[in-house]
Scaffold this active site. Structure first.
Site, PDB file in Angstrom:
ATOM      1  N   CYS A   6       0.807  -1.233   0.000  1.00  0.00           N
ATOM      2  CA  CYS A   6       0.000   0.000   0.000  1.00  0.00           C
ATOM      3  C   CYS A   6       0.832   1.273   0.000  1.00  0.00           C
ATOM      4  O   CYS A   6       0.302   2.361  -0.226  1.00  0.00           O
ATOM      5  CB  CYS A   6      -0.939   0.006   1.196  1.00  0.00           C
ATOM      6  SG  CYS A   6      -2.133  -1.320   1.116  1.00  0.00           S
ATOM      7  N   HIS A   8      -3.543   7.216   2.682  1.00  0.00           N
ATOM      8  CA  HIS A   8      -3.932   5.912   2.139  1.00  0.00           C
ATOM      9  C   HIS A   8      -5.272   5.525   2.761  1.00  0.00           C
ATOM     10  O   HIS A   8      -5.486   5.715   3.960  1.00  0.00           O
ATOM     11  CB  HIS A   8      -2.861   4.882   2.493  1.00  0.00           C
ATOM     12  CG  HIS A   8      -3.263   3.483   2.170  1.00  0.00           C
ATOM     13  ND1 HIS A   8      -3.725   3.110   0.924  1.00  0.00           N
ATOM     14  CD2 HIS A   8      -3.295   2.352   2.943  1.00  0.00           C
ATOM     15  CE1 HIS A   8      -4.010   1.823   0.933  1.00  0.00           C
ATOM     16  NE2 HIS A   8      -3.766   1.341   2.139  1.00  0.00           N
ATOM     17  N   ASN A  14     -10.383   0.105  -0.166  1.00  0.00           N
ATOM     18  CA  ASN A  14      -8.917   0.136  -0.203  1.00  0.00           C
ATOM     19  C   ASN A  14      -8.443  -0.403  -1.556  1.00  0.00           C
ATOM     20  O   ASN A  14      -8.486  -1.614  -1.794  1.00  0.00           O
ATOM     21  CB  ASN A  14      -8.366  -0.706   0.954  1.00  0.00           C
ATOM     22  CG  ASN A  14      -6.845  -0.682   1.026  1.00  0.00           C
ATOM     23  OD1 ASN A  14      -6.178  -0.190   0.112  1.00  0.00           O
ATOM     24  ND2 ASN A  14      -6.303  -1.233   2.090  1.00  0.00           N
TER      25      ASN A  14
HETATM   26  O1  UT7 Z   1      -3.960  -1.259   3.513  1.00  0.00           O
HETATM   27  C1  UT7 Z   1      -3.170  -2.283   4.017  1.00  0.00           C
HETATM   28  C2  UT7 Z   1      -3.070  -2.212   5.483  1.00  0.00           C
HETATM   29  N1  UT7 Z   1      -4.257  -2.756   6.072  1.00  0.00           N
HETATM   30  C3  UT7 Z   1      -4.876  -2.094   7.029  1.00  0.00           C
HETATM   31  O2  UT7 Z   1      -4.490  -1.014   7.386  1.00  0.00           O
HETATM   32  C4  UT7 Z   1      -6.042  -2.791   7.692  1.00  0.00           C
HETATM   33  C5  UT7 Z   1      -5.936  -2.659   9.188  1.00  0.00           C
HETATM   34  N2  UT7 Z   1      -6.990  -3.405   9.888  1.00  0.00           N
HETATM   35  C6  UT7 Z   1      -8.281  -2.999   9.882  1.00  0.00           C
HETATM   36  O3  UT7 Z   1      -8.651  -2.059   9.213  1.00  0.00           O
HETATM   37  C7  UT7 Z   1      -9.247  -3.718  10.795  1.00  0.00           C
HETATM   38  O4  UT7 Z   1      -8.524  -4.566  11.657  1.00  0.00           O
HETATM   39  C8  UT7 Z   1     -10.321  -4.559  10.051  1.00  0.00           C
HETATM   40  C9  UT7 Z   1     -11.296  -3.641   9.337  1.00  0.00           C
HETATM   41  C10 UT7 Z   1      -9.652  -5.495   9.060  1.00  0.00           C
HETATM   42  C11 UT7 Z   1     -11.125  -5.389  11.044  1.00  0.00           C
HETATM   43  O5  UT7 Z   1     -11.699  -4.544  12.019  1.00  0.00           O
HETATM   44  P1  UT7 Z   1     -11.489  -4.853  13.581  1.00  0.00           P
HETATM   45  O6  UT7 Z   1     -12.250  -3.824  14.301  1.00  0.00           O
HETATM   46  O7  UT7 Z   1     -10.026  -4.952  13.854  1.00  0.00           O
HETATM   47  O8  UT7 Z   1     -12.191  -6.237  13.728  1.00  0.00           O
HETATM   48  P2  UT7 Z   1     -11.595  -7.614  14.278  1.00  0.00           P
HETATM   49  O9  UT7 Z   1     -10.719  -8.259  13.287  1.00  0.00           O
HETATM   50  O10 UT7 Z   1     -11.064  -7.391  15.669  1.00  0.00           O
HETATM   51  O11 UT7 Z   1     -12.903  -8.476  14.435  1.00  0.00           O
HETATM   52  C12 UT7 Z   1     -13.945  -8.137  15.387  1.00  0.00           C
HETATM   53  C13 UT7 Z   1     -15.098  -9.085  15.199  1.00  0.00           C
HETATM   54  C14 UT7 Z   1     -14.667 -10.566  15.148  1.00  0.00           C
HETATM   55  O12 UT7 Z   1     -15.688 -11.326  15.754  1.00  0.00           O
HETATM   56  P3  UT7 Z   1     -15.538 -11.848  17.275  1.00  0.00           P
HETATM   57  O13 UT7 Z   1     -14.297 -12.681  17.311  1.00  0.00           O
HETATM   58  O14 UT7 Z   1     -15.406 -10.589  18.108  1.00  0.00           O
HETATM   59  O15 UT7 Z   1     -16.794 -12.588  17.510  1.00  0.00           O
HETATM   60  C15 UT7 Z   1     -14.655 -10.876  13.668  1.00  0.00           C
HETATM   61  O16 UT7 Z   1     -14.883 -12.233  13.412  1.00  0.00           O
HETATM   62  O17 UT7 Z   1     -15.732  -8.825  13.955  1.00  0.00           O
HETATM   63  C16 UT7 Z   1     -15.817 -10.042  13.188  1.00  0.00           C
HETATM   64  N3  UT7 Z   1     -15.738  -9.689  11.785  1.00  0.00           N
HETATM   65  C17 UT7 Z   1     -16.817  -9.341  11.066  1.00  0.00           C
HETATM   66  N4  UT7 Z   1     -18.115  -9.253  11.404  1.00  0.00           N
HETATM   67  C18 UT7 Z   1     -18.965  -8.861  10.435  1.00  0.00           C
HETATM   68  C19 UT7 Z   1     -14.639  -9.611  10.982  1.00  0.00           C
HETATM   69  N5  UT7 Z   1     -15.009  -9.226   9.753  1.00  0.00           N
HETATM   70  C20 UT7 Z   1     -16.341  -9.054   9.774  1.00  0.00           C
HETATM   71  C21 UT7 Z   1     -17.286  -8.662   8.827  1.00  0.00           C
HETATM   72  N6  UT7 Z   1     -18.575  -8.572   9.201  1.00  0.00           N
HETATM   73  N7  UT7 Z   1     -16.941  -8.349   7.550  1.00  0.00           N
END
Ligand code: UT7
Length: 332
Positions: free
Chosen positions: A116, A256, A286
């Site tokens: 990225c 970004h 993204n």
């Molecule tokens: O550009 C390249 C660099 N990349 C980035 O900068 C991305 C950085 N990371 C992020 O933006 C975030 O971590 C994400 C958007 C990918 C995820 O958001 P988060 O707030 O960190 O969520 P998480 O991974 O901690 O997941 C929280 C919960 C989980 O469920 P449990 O374990 O709490 O029951 C996931 O399974 O949300 C669940 N989850 C979803 N639920 C509904 C993960 N994806 C989804 C989804 N819809 N699409």
């Protein structure tokens, strides 16, 4: 003679027509519009459809329109750098393919792969060619067909990414405008948290890798998020401080577009209000190397000669960085 700097003199974007909405994603994986919007800021993203269409097709559209807009012929381009994480093929470079498609017959060309942060790495690299005085027209195009490496059964990644391309023309400037400074960083130990497991030389494609779904983006979202929040903010503040810029001096942050929460944290660390932050993640998601030039393209009409811009990114590698630009033109 005044020092030569590299200035962006034209910007152009290209996004494919197909719009993949959060609502449609709800029918594909276990997710909700509300979850996606509140966790990422994304409403919809574009997807490149069509058999045999790749990153070079979007990039070529952007570069051809860029040349037409600036009133130059593609054969005036001397160097074309393509920043991409989704090359058309392992080799040759997608930049070579783009030059062929647009008729940039006199350009040498190559790809830069820095996930990225690739667009920032590429404009800084391009600026060095211009600063020597030897090159007068260098194109940098950031383009990714992320849909080609996304697993649309994995809700943790498929809601985030989209396809798109953005191109800039860099030309010499002797009025003290253009790319003024940059801070670029990388830490390869971050590779464990964001990568594509197979398809490279360490693990070539096989039936087994396909069956194991190893040709898709693998991301440990929370870990990447924590590194991104800290480092994108830190490097943006660093480039401001070493150029004695306060928040009042900055016209725009061009971040970004990975997650609205990461962008908000960066703006806060820089002391900027949200009105000074370019944001189009809601429309495009993204697009990896496309995000920053697509922002510049959309905001081009609002930019004024002499405006101070900070471009900032964080991504796989890990790679990250910030670039300080004094904008070089008013749009007619
Ligand atoms: O550009 C390249 C660099 N990349 C980035 O900068 C991305 C950085 N990371 C992020 O933006 C975030 O971590 C994400 C958007 C990918 C995820 O958001 P988060 O707030 O960190 O969520 P998480 O991974 O901690 O997941 C929280 C919960 C989980 O469920 P449990 O374990 O709490 O029951 C996931 O399974 O949300 C669940 N989850 C979803 N639920 C509904 C993960 N994806 C989804 C989804 N819809 N699409």
């Amino acid at each position: 003679m005044n020092k030569i700097t590299a200035a962006i003199t034209c910007v152009q974007g290209y996004v494919p027509d197909y719009i993949l909405t959060n609502k449609e994603l709800e029918t594909m994986v276990d997710t909700t519009d509300e979850w996606i919007l509140s966790r990422t800021g994304i409403n919809e993203r574009r997807i490149l459809k069509g058999e045999g269409k790749g990153t070079s097709d979007m990039a070529a559209e952007a570069v051809m329109a860029l040349c037409a807009k600036r009133g130059i012929s593609p054969d005036e381009i001397e160097l074309l750098i393509c920043a991409t994480a989704t090359p058309d093929m392992m080799f040759p470079a997608t930049a070579n393919v783009i030059c062929d498609k647009v008729g940039a017959k006199n350009a040498f060309s190559y790809d830069i792969m820095a996930a990225c942060s690739g667009f920032l790495y590429s404009i800084v690299t391009a600026s060095k060619f211009i600063e020597t005085g030897q090159y007068k027209k260098v194109v940098v195009v950031g383009a990714d067909k992320m849909s080609s490496i996304i697993d649309y059964t994995d809700r943790a990644t498929c809601v985030i990414f989209g396809d798109g391309a953005g191109a800039v023309l860099l030309e010499p400037n002797t009025d003290g405008l253009g790319i003024m400074d940059s801070v670029l960083k990388s830490d390869g130990s971050g590779r464990h948290f964001l990568h594509q497991k197979a398809g490279g030389s360490a693990k070539p494609a096989s039936h087994q890798t396909v069956d194991a779904r190893e040709h898709y983006v693998y991301q440990e979202g929370q870990t990447v998020f924590k590194f991104a929040v800290v480092n994108m903010a830190e490097v943006s503040a660093e480039v401001m401080e070493r150029n004695h810029l306060t928040a009042d001096d900055i016209a725009w942050l061009v971040p970004h577009q990975a997650n609205k929460r990461i962008i908000d944290a960066t703006a806060k660390r820089m002391g900027l209000s949200s009105e000074k932050v370019m944001l189009n993640i809601q429309k495009f998601g993204n697009t990896t190397n496309g995000t920053i030039p697509l922002c510049l393209w959309e905001w081009e009409n609002k930019l004024h000669k002499g405006d101070n811009l900070i471009l900032s990114a964080f991504g796989g590698g890990f790679t990250w960085g910030a670039v300080y630009i004094k904008w070089a033109y008013d749009t007619k």
